[in-house]
Motif scaffolding. Structure first.
Motif, short mmCIF file in Angstrom:
data_model
loop_
_atom_site.label_atom_id
_atom_site.label_comp_id
_atom_site.label_asym_id
_atom_site.label_seq_id
_atom_site.Cartn_x
_atom_site.Cartn_y
_atom_site.Cartn_z
N ASP A 116 -2.14 -7.78 -11.12
CA ASP A 116 -3.48 -7.37 -10.69
C ASP A 116 -3.66 -7.40 -9.18
N ALA A 117 -2.58 -7.43 -8.42
CA ALA A 117 -2.70 -7.46 -6.96
C ALA A 117 -3.08 -6.08 -6.43
N SER A 118 -3.93 -6.06 -5.42
CA SER A 118 -4.32 -4.81 -4.78
C SER A 118 -3.41 -4.47 -3.60
N GLU A 119 -2.79 -5.48 -3.01
CA GLU A 119 -1.85 -5.28 -1.91
C GLU A 119 -0.64 -6.19 -2.13
N ILE A 120 0.55 -5.60 -1.99
CA ILE A 120 1.78 -6.37 -2.14
C ILE A 120 2.68 -6.05 -0.95
N ARG A 121 3.21 -7.08 -0.35
CA ARG A 121 4.11 -6.89 0.79
C ARG A 121 5.34 -7.78 0.61
N ALA A 122 6.50 -7.21 0.91
CA ALA A 122 7.76 -7.93 0.80
C ALA A 122 8.38 -8.10 2.17
N VAL A 123 8.83 -9.30 2.47
CA VAL A 123 9.47 -9.60 3.75
C VAL A 123 10.91 -10.00 3.47
N LEU A 124 11.85 -9.27 4.07
CA LEU A 124 13.27 -9.55 3.86
C LEU A 124 13.73 -10.72 4.72
N ALA A 125 14.93 -11.19 4.42
CA ALA A 125 15.48 -12.31 5.18
C ALA A 125 15.69 -11.97 6.64
N ASP A 126 15.89 -10.67 6.96
CA ASP A 126 16.06 -10.25 8.35
C ASP A 126 14.74 -9.89 9.01
N ARG A 127 13.60 -10.26 8.35
CA ARG A 127 12.24 -10.11 8.85
C ARG A 127 11.69 -8.70 8.73
N ARG A 128 12.43 -7.76 8.19
CA ARG A 128 11.84 -6.45 7.93
C ARG A 128 10.78 -6.57 6.85
N GLU A 129 9.72 -5.79 6.96
CA GLU A 129 8.61 -5.84 6.01
C GLU A 129 8.40 -4.48 5.37
N PHE A 130 8.06 -4.50 4.06
CA PHE A 130 7.81 -3.28 3.32
C PHE A 130 6.58 -3.46 2.43
N ASP A 131 5.77 -2.41 2.37
CA ASP A 131 4.74 -2.38 1.34
C ASP A 131 5.41 -2.12 0.01
N ALA A 132 4.84 -2.68 -1.07
CA ALA A 132 5.46 -2.54 -2.39
C ALA A 132 4.42 -2.11 -3.41
N GLU A 133 4.87 -1.37 -4.41
CA GLU A 133 4.02 -0.98 -5.52
C GLU A 133 4.68 -1.37 -6.83
N VAL A 134 3.85 -1.64 -7.83
CA VAL A 134 4.37 -2.03 -9.13
C VAL A 134 4.89 -0.80 -9.86
N VAL A 135 6.13 -0.87 -10.32
CA VAL A 135 6.74 0.22 -11.09
C VAL A 135 6.66 -0.08 -12.58
N LEU A 136 7.00 -1.31 -12.95
CA LEU A 136 6.96 -1.73 -14.35
C LEU A 136 6.43 -3.16 -14.40
N SER A 137 5.55 -3.40 -15.36
CA SER A 137 4.97 -4.73 -15.52
C SER A 137 5.09 -5.17 -16.96
N ASP A 138 5.56 -6.42 -17.15
CA ASP A 138 5.70 -6.97 -18.50
C ASP A 138 5.23 -8.42 -18.51
N PRO A 139 3.92 -8.62 -18.76
CA PRO A 139 3.40 -10.01 -18.76
C PRO A 139 4.08 -10.91 -19.78
N GLU A 140 4.56 -10.34 -20.89
CA GLU A 140 5.16 -11.17 -21.94
C GLU A 140 6.40 -11.91 -21.45
N SER A 141 7.24 -11.24 -20.67
CA SER A 141 8.42 -11.90 -20.11
C SER A 141 8.15 -12.46 -18.72
N ASP A 142 6.96 -12.20 -18.18
CA ASP A 142 6.56 -12.61 -16.83
C ASP A 142 7.42 -11.95 -15.77
N LEU A 143 7.83 -10.69 -16.04
CA LEU A 143 8.64 -9.94 -15.09
C LEU A 143 7.90 -8.70 -14.61
#
Length: 472
Positions: A116-143
């Motif tokens: 249910d997030a409206s904004e998602i951001r991923a930061v890599l180990a080398d400090r690069r940042e990317f906006d992210a969007e949900v492609v597949l969601s499965d609450p049952e497996s929590d993945l």
């Protein structure tokens, strides 16, 4: 006091002397000091260097709407409470980890991190940042599978199935994530167990790999890797009374992660699971004795749906499922995991006991059937049932609503606010109106539209029956 006879005492003394003068080989190996700088400098750093670049920090924001205070907007109360007056909307921030599984930017993390997030951001180990969007969601497996926007040529982890590829209890593992938001952190431990069935974070039943590597809040969605830097599982939950790690952590095995990623790449937004169509219980000692088994193992079928693929393969109530594709089955969660990891359209080989005789069968894995048709009906009019949407129950809908196997009738699938205040919820099964049994959604619609004002509605909720009474 224990008295030892002279002859036996002499033999015992010789045995002890031999044991003392000739220690076993393992004792010598366990106690010897490192020989040379190479052994002193042994380190996990090569594994970390290989795996850590593919583990990202996840930052998620969600806007939560809560019921506004009844005193909001009242000058009298605002004068006393001022800014402390509860507002209708607030922003929540979530922190977790994720694992890059494809070079073009597919990342696996936990649903409870980004759900249910409206904004998602991923930061890599080398400090690069990317906006992210949900492609597949499965609450049952929590993945959840995320796609990093504009990413390419990223470092990705190879997946290793803990069971089929020789992982054993006691093998060394590393957990990589972002605990407490302090930044990327690596902890070490061992595989504590290969098969743990317990309550999942989302409230369902899960099947996990257990480790004693320290996992803390913020590690959720991070990687559990082996000594070659391959992904064994996605760190998901801990068992703790204080909120900190006590050395009991759980990871979703990579066998299911692989299936989730494959379905995301195929364009699915939810995980399609094969339907077992049965429920059972683990075989304990007393049950094994009653069934004539040498030892307690397997899952005994207590209920099976006529349309179940297991029923089509010849299994029946009272049979004991021992293995699926050569892998043991001991709990309901374990069975569901085995099927989900195989995926739809596959054929599974099932080993089972029937009447004390060992048998085998093949079954085609398919999703829960849509029989009978749902036939959703929106109820309207000046009635307590106005605003409800109801549908005929079938195996697929019953699974979606979390209802017991074989539940039939008419279920509530959507509730508008006025009806919600009347006490009806999604998942309620409407059994009768004013003493008249309800057979299907079309009949319920007719009763609500043309029948007398519903003064009494009999429902079933969570296996319990109740009655709602209304007044004109």
């Amino acid at each position: 006091m224990t008295i030892i006879a002279p002859r036996r005492a002499g033999l015992l003394a010789l045995a002890l002397a031999a044991a003392w003068t000739a220690p076993p080989a393992w004792a010598e190996i366990a106690r010897r000091t490192p020989e040379g700088m190479a052994e002193i400098q042994l380190s996990f750093s090569p594994v970390v260097k290989a795996a850590a670049p593919a583990v990202v920090n996840i930052y998620a924001r969600r806007v939560v709407t809560r019921r506004p205070s009844p005193f909001a907007g009242n000058p009298f109360f605002e004068r006393f409470f001022g800014q402390a007056m509860p507002q209708g909307r607030r922003v929540e921030n979530a922190l977790g980890s994720g694992v890059i599984v494809t070079g073009d930017g597919l990342v696996v993390t936990n649903h409870h991190v980004v759900g249910d997030a409206s904004e998602i951001r991923a930061v890599l180990a080398d400090r690069r940042e990317f906006d992210a969007e949900v492609v597949l969601s499965d609450p049952e497996s929590d993945l959840v599978v995320l796609r990093l926007e504009g990413a390419e040529n990223l470092p990705a982890l190879e997946l290793r199935d803990p069971e089929s590829e020789g992982v054993e209890v006691g093998d060394l593992v590393l957990a990589i994530g972002n605990p407490f938001g302090v930044g990327q952190t690596v902890t070490s431990g061992i595989v504590s167990a290969l098969a743990r069935s317990r309550a999942a974070p989302g409230g369902g039943a899960g099947y996990y790999l257990q480790t004693d590597a320290a996992i803390n809040p913020g590690n959720s969605g991070g990687a559990l890797v082996d000594m070659q830097g391959r992904l064994l599982g996605i760190n998901t939950a801990i068992l703790s009374r204080s909120g900190g790690s006590i050395g009991i952590g759980f990871a979703v095995p990579s066998a299911l992660v692989r299936q989730v990623v494959a379905q995301a790449e195929a364009g699915r937004s939810t995980l399609a699971r094969p339907w077992s169509g049965l429920s059972g219980q683990p075989v304990d000692g007393a049950m094994a004795e009653a069934l004539g088994m040498a030892s307690p193992e397997g899952l005994v079928i207590s209920k099976i749906h006529p349309l179940s693929p297991f029923a089509s393969a010849g299994l029946a109530r009272g049979d004991v499922i021992l293995a699926v594709d050569g892998r043991p089955v001991g709990t309901q969660a374990e069975l569901e995991f085995r099927l989900a990891a195989l995926g739809l359209g596959e054929t599974a080989e099932v080993a089972f006991l029937s009447g004390g005789t060992a048998r085998a069968a093949s079954l085609a894995l398919a999703s829960a059937p849509e029989t009978p048709a749902r036939d959703p009906r929106a109820l309207v009019g000046r009635t307590p049932l106005g605003g409800l949407t109801v549908a005929n129950l079938n195996p697929a809908l019953a699974h979606e609503l979390g209802l017991p196997l074989g539940t039939e009738g008419v279920a509530v699938v959507e509730v508008a606010r006025p009806t919600g205040r009347a006490g009806l919820r999604v998942g309620d099964v409407i059994r009768a109106i004013n003493g008249r049994d309800v057979a299907n959604a079309a009949q319920l619609e007719r009763l609500a539209r043309k029948g007398p004002y519903p003064e009494e509605v009999r429902i079933e909720r969570g296996g319990r029956h109740g009655v709602l009474r209304f007044r004109r």
